[in-house]
Every structure is written in structure tokens, then in C-alpha cells.
Design an enzyme around this catalytic site. Structure first.
Site, PDB file in Angstrom:
ATOM      1  N   LYS A  55      29.425  38.829  40.431  1.00  0.00           N
ATOM      2  CA  LYS A  55      30.076  37.531  40.636  1.00  0.00           C
ATOM      3  C   LYS A  55      29.293  36.588  41.538  1.00  0.00           C
ATOM      4  O   LYS A  55      29.374  35.373  41.373  1.00  0.00           O
ATOM      5  CB  LYS A  55      31.498  37.731  41.187  1.00  0.00           C
ATOM      6  CG  LYS A  55      32.482  38.190  40.117  1.00  0.00           C
ATOM      7  CD  LYS A  55      33.888  38.291  40.683  1.00  0.00           C
ATOM      8  CE  LYS A  55      34.883  38.548  39.559  1.00  0.00           C
ATOM      9  NZ  LYS A  55      36.264  38.636  40.037  1.00  0.00           N
ATOM     10  N   ASP A  98      39.658  33.115  38.329  1.00  0.00           N
ATOM     11  CA  ASP A  98      40.534  34.053  39.052  1.00  0.00           C
ATOM     12  C   ASP A  98      41.576  33.292  39.884  1.00  0.00           C
ATOM     13  O   ASP A  98      42.753  33.655  39.904  1.00  0.00           O
ATOM     14  CB  ASP A  98      39.713  34.950  39.986  1.00  0.00           C
ATOM     15  CG  ASP A  98      38.960  36.039  39.241  1.00  0.00           C
ATOM     16  OD1 ASP A  98      39.436  36.478  38.184  1.00  0.00           O
ATOM     17  OD2 ASP A  98      37.887  36.450  39.728  1.00  0.00           O
TER      18      ASP A  98
HETATM   19  P1  NAD Z   1      37.030  44.117  47.438  1.00  0.00           P
HETATM   20  O1  NAD Z   1      36.612  45.511  47.681  1.00  0.00           O
HETATM   21  O2  NAD Z   1      36.020  43.024  47.263  1.00  0.00           O
HETATM   22  O3  NAD Z   1      37.997  43.636  48.645  1.00  0.00           O
HETATM   23  C1  NAD Z   1      39.084  44.384  49.116  1.00  0.00           C
HETATM   24  C2  NAD Z   1      39.279  44.072  50.604  1.00  0.00           C
HETATM   25  O4  NAD Z   1      40.475  44.687  51.043  1.00  0.00           O
HETATM   26  C3  NAD Z   1      38.135  44.591  51.485  1.00  0.00           C
HETATM   27  O5  NAD Z   1      37.645  43.520  52.275  1.00  0.00           O
HETATM   28  C4  NAD Z   1      38.804  45.693  52.329  1.00  0.00           C
HETATM   29  O6  NAD Z   1      38.243  45.800  53.621  1.00  0.00           O
HETATM   30  C5  NAD Z   1      40.225  45.199  52.366  1.00  0.00           C
HETATM   31  N1  NAD Z   1      41.255  46.216  52.657  1.00  0.00           N
HETATM   32  C6  NAD Z   1      41.356  47.474  52.160  1.00  0.00           C
HETATM   33  N2  NAD Z   1      42.477  48.066  52.631  1.00  0.00           N
HETATM   34  C7  NAD Z   1      43.107  47.177  53.428  1.00  0.00           C
HETATM   35  C8  NAD Z   1      44.326  47.174  54.162  1.00  0.00           C
HETATM   36  N3  NAD Z   1      45.142  48.244  54.180  1.00  0.00           N
HETATM   37  N4  NAD Z   1      44.656  46.066  54.873  1.00  0.00           N
HETATM   38  C9  NAD Z   1      43.844  44.994  54.899  1.00  0.00           C
HETATM   39  N5  NAD Z   1      42.679  44.915  54.189  1.00  0.00           N
HETATM   40  C10 NAD Z   1      42.327  45.993  53.468  1.00  0.00           C
HETATM   41  O7  NAD Z   1      37.994  44.185  46.172  1.00  0.00           O
HETATM   42  P2  NAD Z   1      38.422  42.960  45.230  1.00  0.00           P
HETATM   43  O8  NAD Z   1      37.391  42.757  44.183  1.00  0.00           O
HETATM   44  O9  NAD Z   1      38.814  41.818  46.091  1.00  0.00           O
HETATM   45  O10 NAD Z   1      39.695  43.584  44.480  1.00  0.00           O
HETATM   46  C11 NAD Z   1      40.896  43.873  45.178  1.00  0.00           C
HETATM   47  C12 NAD Z   1      41.973  44.222  44.172  1.00  0.00           C
HETATM   48  O11 NAD Z   1      42.266  43.079  43.382  1.00  0.00           O
HETATM   49  C13 NAD Z   1      41.578  45.307  43.176  1.00  0.00           C
HETATM   50  O12 NAD Z   1      42.664  46.182  43.006  1.00  0.00           O
HETATM   51  C14 NAD Z   1      41.352  44.571  41.885  1.00  0.00           C
HETATM   52  O13 NAD Z   1      41.649  45.334  40.735  1.00  0.00           O
HETATM   53  C15 NAD Z   1      42.355  43.445  42.025  1.00  0.00           C
HETATM   54  N6  NAD Z   1      42.068  42.259  41.213  1.00  0.00           N
HETATM   55  C16 NAD Z   1      43.052  41.801  40.401  1.00  0.00           C
HETATM   56  C17 NAD Z   1      42.831  40.678  39.626  1.00  0.00           C
HETATM   57  C18 NAD Z   1      43.917  40.203  38.715  1.00  0.00           C
HETATM   58  O14 NAD Z   1      43.611  39.395  37.823  1.00  0.00           O
HETATM   59  N7  NAD Z   1      45.157  40.605  38.915  1.00  0.00           N
HETATM   60  C19 NAD Z   1      41.599  39.991  39.685  1.00  0.00           C
HETATM   61  C20 NAD Z   1      40.609  40.475  40.542  1.00  0.00           C
HETATM   62  C21 NAD Z   1      40.858  41.634  41.307  1.00  0.00           C
END
Ligand code: NAD
Length: 297
Positions: free
Chosen positions: A90, A126
Site C-alpha cells: 500500500k 478503504d
Molecule cells: P496493522 O498491523 O497495520 O495495524 C494494527 C495496529 O493495531 C498496530 O499498530 C498494532 O500495534 C495495534 N494493536 C494491536 N493490538 C492492539 C490493542 N489491543 N490495542 C491497541 N492497539 C493494538 O493492521 P491493519 O492493516 O491496520 O489491519 C487491522 C485490521 O483491520 C485487520 O484485522 C484487517 O483485516 C482489518 N481491515 C479491515 C478492512 C475492512 O474493509 N473491513 C480493511 C482493512 C483492514
């Protein structure tokens, strides 16, 4: 090795405009379970459009993100209208593009690349996906003080969406404080420092909050559990989830049990696809039908 006469990108795009079918795809890692092919192909079929959505899974091909430029070029040559890109592409895709939408530039992340007139244009759908799903499923929800857990890729898009929707204040909490701070700095500059801040804990952030968003992976089948202590939930909080596999996460279940209004992550997934579909084909899809098909799959 014999010299290969590769057409330039302008020649390729001209031939593509004569095509009466649409070829698109997704480039990323571990995308085998992606529901994007189903969403795009089912909606195209319902609209009478011939559309094929290919998964280009880097590790399956023995490739990594360093092959992204070659893959983009190959896709252009083979008549793709565009591609979605996901982790780990991305940000990496940005230097390979000719231009960015305002939103992709603001977010510093692209999930949709269009091939048009010899140019590669980067978009981000997104944030739009979250905003549309939220508008549809959470009408009248107070955006006075929103707490968001998670400041990764999805978190940046969701924070952008909620600020664009007029949130008065959003508090970002991440177990990695640097990540939270990066998002706070980025959007302070864009929306004003009074509208976004960071907090060290969910408990602190939730004092006086009207809504809670989970933008962490916690709750996914691969990362089960809750991203915060369920004792912090209150019936007057609305709760929005970005995780959509499964749709019913432990957080949503706990929130519903105490009477919170909730929205699952499925709508965001569908509306980001709907907007990418519109960009790829120039045709506005039937988002309600896409939502129904997604829920029924
Ligand atoms: P990522 O790894 O880039 O970011 C996740 C963040 O959450 C990290 O910065 C991590 O430190 C933080 N984190 C983890 N546990 C935590 C907690 N208990 N409290 C606070 N912060 C915490 O991941 P991402 O790409 O941002 O994806 C996150 C989720 O979003 C995934 O499950 C993904 O499938 C989902 N997602 C959904 C859609 C959709 O269309 N619904 C789109 C994109 C991503």
C-alpha cells in the site's frame, strides 16, 4: 538473449480501450482467502459486465514486494483496467505511480491503482468504505468524542474517515505509542490539532467517549480475543469494528450483550470494493446487492 519489443504504456492503453471486458486483480501477501474476487465478479455478472478478478499472491508466486513494479507493468501490458493492492504494497506502490487522489495522498496509502491513458493513478477506497458503512448502519451516532484502538493501515483510513465525517475529537490508542503518535501528527496537520490526540490506555481514552472503533487485528480468527477489557464497555457507547473475518467478533458480542449499538467490519469491506469497482469500470454498482451477497456467501 533476444531483445523483446515491449510496447510502451500509451500503446497498451489504446488497445485496452477497445476491449469489452474488464480484467482486474489484487496484489499482496496471503490474499488466498480474500473475498474481493467474489464481490467484484458477482456484482459484475449481475450488471451484465464480463469481469475477471485475479489474485496475484506474492509468496505463492515466489515473489516479494520488490517485484511490484514488474507486476504493475505486466498487468498494464495484459490489459488490466487496474489492480487493488494490499499489505505489503500500500505504501510501496506510491513511488511507482504517476498521480494520487487527494485522499490517497493525505493517507499516504493506496489500495486501488487505475491504468488510464498510459498513466497509473493511485486511489484509496478503504476510508470511503468505513465512512459509507458507518453512515448506513449508524445513523445519528454522536461523533463528539470517538476512541479508536489501532493506528496501522486500517486505523489511518478509519481515523481519516471519521474526521471527514465531522468527528469533534478522536483519541487514538495503540500498543505501539509511536504508531498512535504518527497518526495524530499526520491528521493534526490536516484537520487541526484540537480534533485528534493520543492516549496511553483505552481506560483513559474512554472517559467521556461517545463511540469506540476497533482498528486492531484483535478479534480476527487468527488473533482471537478482545482488544480491551470488556469491563470498559458501556451501553451508551456505539462500537464499530473493522475486523470482518469473523463478522461477529468477541468485541461486538460483548458490546451487544450490554446493549451498545454496533456496526461490524463487513460494510467497510463491501463499500471499499464497491468504490474500487466504480473506479475500475466507470459503473456505479448496486451496493445494497453487494452487501446482501457478501452476507449470504
Ligand atoms: P496493522 O498491523 O497495520 O495495524 C494494527 C495496529 O493495531 C498496530 O499498530 C498494532 O500495534 C495495534 N494493536 C494491536 N493490538 C492492539 C490493542 N489491543 N490495542 C491497541 N492497539 C493494538 O493492521 P491493519 O492493516 O491496520 O489491519 C487491522 C485490521 O483491520 C485487520 O484485522 C484487517 O483485516 C482489518 N481491515 C479491515 C478492512 C475492512 O474493509 N473491513 C480493511 C482493512 C483492514
Amino acid at each position: 538473449m533476444a531483445h523483446m519489443n515491449v510496447p510502451n504504456r500509451d500503446e497498451k492503453t489504446q488497445s485496452m480501450s477497445l476491449a469489452n471486458s474488464v480484467l482486474v486483480g489484487l496484489i499482496g501477501e496471503g490474499i488466498g482467502p480474500s473475498r474481493s474476487p467474489f464481490m467484484h465478479e458477482t456484482e459484475a455478472a449481475a450488471l451484465g459486465i464480463k469481469l475477471i478478478y485475479r489474485l496475484i499472491d506474492l509468496p505463492v508466486l515466489g515473489l516479494d514486494v520488490s517485484s511490484l513494479e514488474v507486476l504493475l507493468h505486466a498487468a498494464e501490458l495484459m490489459g488490466f483496467s487496474g489492480v487493488n493492492v494490499t499489505h505489503p504494497c500500500k505504501q510501496a506502490v506510491i513511488p511507482l505511480l504517476d498521480g494520487l487522489s487527494d485522499e490517497a495522498r493525505a493517507l499516504g496509502a493506496v489500495n486501488t491503482v487505475l491504468f488510464r491513458e498510459g498513466k497509473r493513478m493511485g486511489h484509496n477506497t478503504d476510508w470511503f468504505g468505513f465512512a459509507e458503512a458507518f453512515r448506513l448502519r449508524m445513523p445519528g451516532a454522536s461523533l463528539e468524542r470517538v476512541v479508536q484502538l489501532g493506528a496501522g493501515g486500517a486505523g489511518a483510513a478509519v481515523a481519516y474517515a471519521i474526521l471527514k465525517m465531522g468527528a469533534k475529537h478522536i483519541v487514538i490508542v495503540d500498543v505501539d505509542p509511536q504508531r498512535a503518535d504518527d497518526v495524530v501528527q499526520k491528521f493534526s496537520a490536516l484537520f487541526g490539532a484540537d480534533r485528534i490526540s493520543g492516549a496511553a490506555s483505552a481506560a483513559e481514552a474512554l472517559i467521556g467517549a461517545t463511540g469506540l472503533i476497533n482498528a486492531t487485528p484483535i478479534g480476527m480468527a487468527a488473533h482471537p480475543g478482545l482488544p480491551l477489557d470488556s469491563a470498559l464497555l458501556r451501553p451508551d457507547l456505539w462500537v464499530a469494528e473493522v475486523v470482518y473475518f469473523p463478522l461477529e467478533t468477541a468485541l461486538l458480542k460483548a458490546a451487544r450483550e450490554i446493549g451498545c449499538r454496533t456496526v461490524d467490519g463487513g460494510g467497510m469491506a463491501v463499500f471499499q470494493a464497491a468504490e474500487a469497482f466504480r473506479l475500475f469500470t466507470g459503473i456505479v454498482p448496486d451496493a445494497a446487492r453487494m452487501l446482501a451477497n457478501f452476507a449470504a456467501e
